[in-house]
Design a protein around this motif. Sequence first.
Motif, PDB file in Angstrom:
ATOM      1  N   ALA A  69       0.836  -1.207   0.000  1.00  0.00           N
ATOM      2  CA  ALA A  69       0.000   0.000   0.000  1.00  0.00           C
ATOM      3  C   ALA A  69       0.868   1.254   0.000  1.00  0.00           C
ATOM      4  N   ASN A  70       1.941   1.264   0.770  1.00  0.00           N
ATOM      5  CA  ASN A  70       2.832   2.430   0.806  1.00  0.00           C
ATOM      6  C   ASN A  70       3.526   2.633  -0.537  1.00  0.00           C
ATOM      7  N   LEU A  71       3.962   1.548  -1.146  1.00  0.00           N
ATOM      8  CA  LEU A  71       4.625   1.663  -2.450  1.00  0.00           C
ATOM      9  C   LEU A  71       3.638   2.127  -3.517  1.00  0.00           C
ATOM     10  N   SER A  72       2.412   1.675  -3.448  1.00  0.00           N
ATOM     11  CA  SER A  72       1.394   2.114  -4.406  1.00  0.00           C
ATOM     12  C   SER A  72       1.098   3.592  -4.242  1.00  0.00           C
ATOM     13  N   ALA A  73       1.108   4.072  -3.028  1.00  0.00           N
ATOM     14  CA  ALA A  73       0.818   5.485  -2.775  1.00  0.00           C
ATOM     15  C   ALA A  73       1.963   6.381  -3.230  1.00  0.00           C
ATOM     16  N   VAL A  74       3.174   5.844  -3.252  1.00  0.00           N
ATOM     17  CA  VAL A  74       4.350   6.640  -3.603  1.00  0.00           C
ATOM     18  C   VAL A  74       4.579   6.669  -5.112  1.00  0.00           C
ATOM     19  N   LYS A  75       4.050   5.713  -5.850  1.00  0.00           N
ATOM     20  CA  LYS A  75       4.285   5.640  -7.298  1.00  0.00           C
ATOM     21  C   LYS A  75       3.891   6.931  -7.991  1.00  0.00           C
ATOM     22  N   VAL A  76       4.762   7.393  -8.849  1.00  0.00           N
ATOM     23  CA  VAL A  76       4.512   8.613  -9.626  1.00  0.00           C
ATOM     24  C   VAL A  76       4.001   8.192 -10.994  1.00  0.00           C
ATOM     25  N   PRO A  77       2.890   8.784 -11.451  1.00  0.00           N
ATOM     26  CA  PRO A  77       2.365   8.405 -12.767  1.00  0.00           C
ATOM     27  C   PRO A  77       3.310   8.861 -13.880  1.00  0.00           C
ATOM     28  N   ASP A  78       3.097   8.333 -15.051  1.00  0.00           N
ATOM     29  CA  ASP A  78       3.886   8.676 -16.239  1.00  0.00           C
ATOM     30  C   ASP A  78       3.839  10.190 -16.461  1.00  0.00           C
ATOM     31  N   TYR A  79       4.978  10.811 -16.840  1.00  0.00           N
ATOM     32  CA  TYR A  79       5.068  12.266 -16.989  1.00  0.00           C
ATOM     33  C   TYR A  79       4.098  12.808 -18.031  1.00  0.00           C
ATOM     34  N   SER A  80       3.934  12.123 -19.134  1.00  0.00           N
ATOM     35  CA  SER A  80       3.036  12.636 -20.178  1.00  0.00           C
ATOM     36  C   SER A  80       1.598  12.690 -19.667  1.00  0.00           C
TER      37      SER A  80
END
Length: 170
Positions: A69-80
Amino acid sequence: MDEIVRSNCTDRMRSYLESGCSLHYQNISNLRHLHSCERELEDYINEANAVLKKLQRLVEDAYDATLTANLSAVKVPDYSTADSKMNHEYHFTEEKQEQPADELDRDSSLVTVMILVHNMLKLDYTMQEKIVRSLSLKSSSAEIESYRLMWDLRPYVDGSVMDLAWKSCP
């Protein structure tokens, strides 16, 4: 007293006095009772070990779930995707992220408490197991009393952490 014993001394009385004024059947009964107590302690240790293993699996599962859950919350979406949606969704995501972050913090704290409780109980179990394994007929009264004191004091279990754990339960 010596005169009474000498005047009534029979073979049965003599063997009773030679045995230290104890009866053979009482000794056998005491040994059977002691053996029964040892078996009950072994059963207790085996049950405690099984519970500790279950708790270990629960802690691992909770840790894995919280980490995911913590890793999912930290993921940054694709820049585009992020650039095009950033202005549009900025206000909505800001409000939505506060709630999950609080939940993640609470869940992480709960998992930390679970790990602490597990480690304390594991140390307590190890101490109890060593005590049970070291008990024998040759154990002195002072040694048994120190074991009893250690067992009662539970030096590895912190009461404040246990209170926190109980308060965390729904």
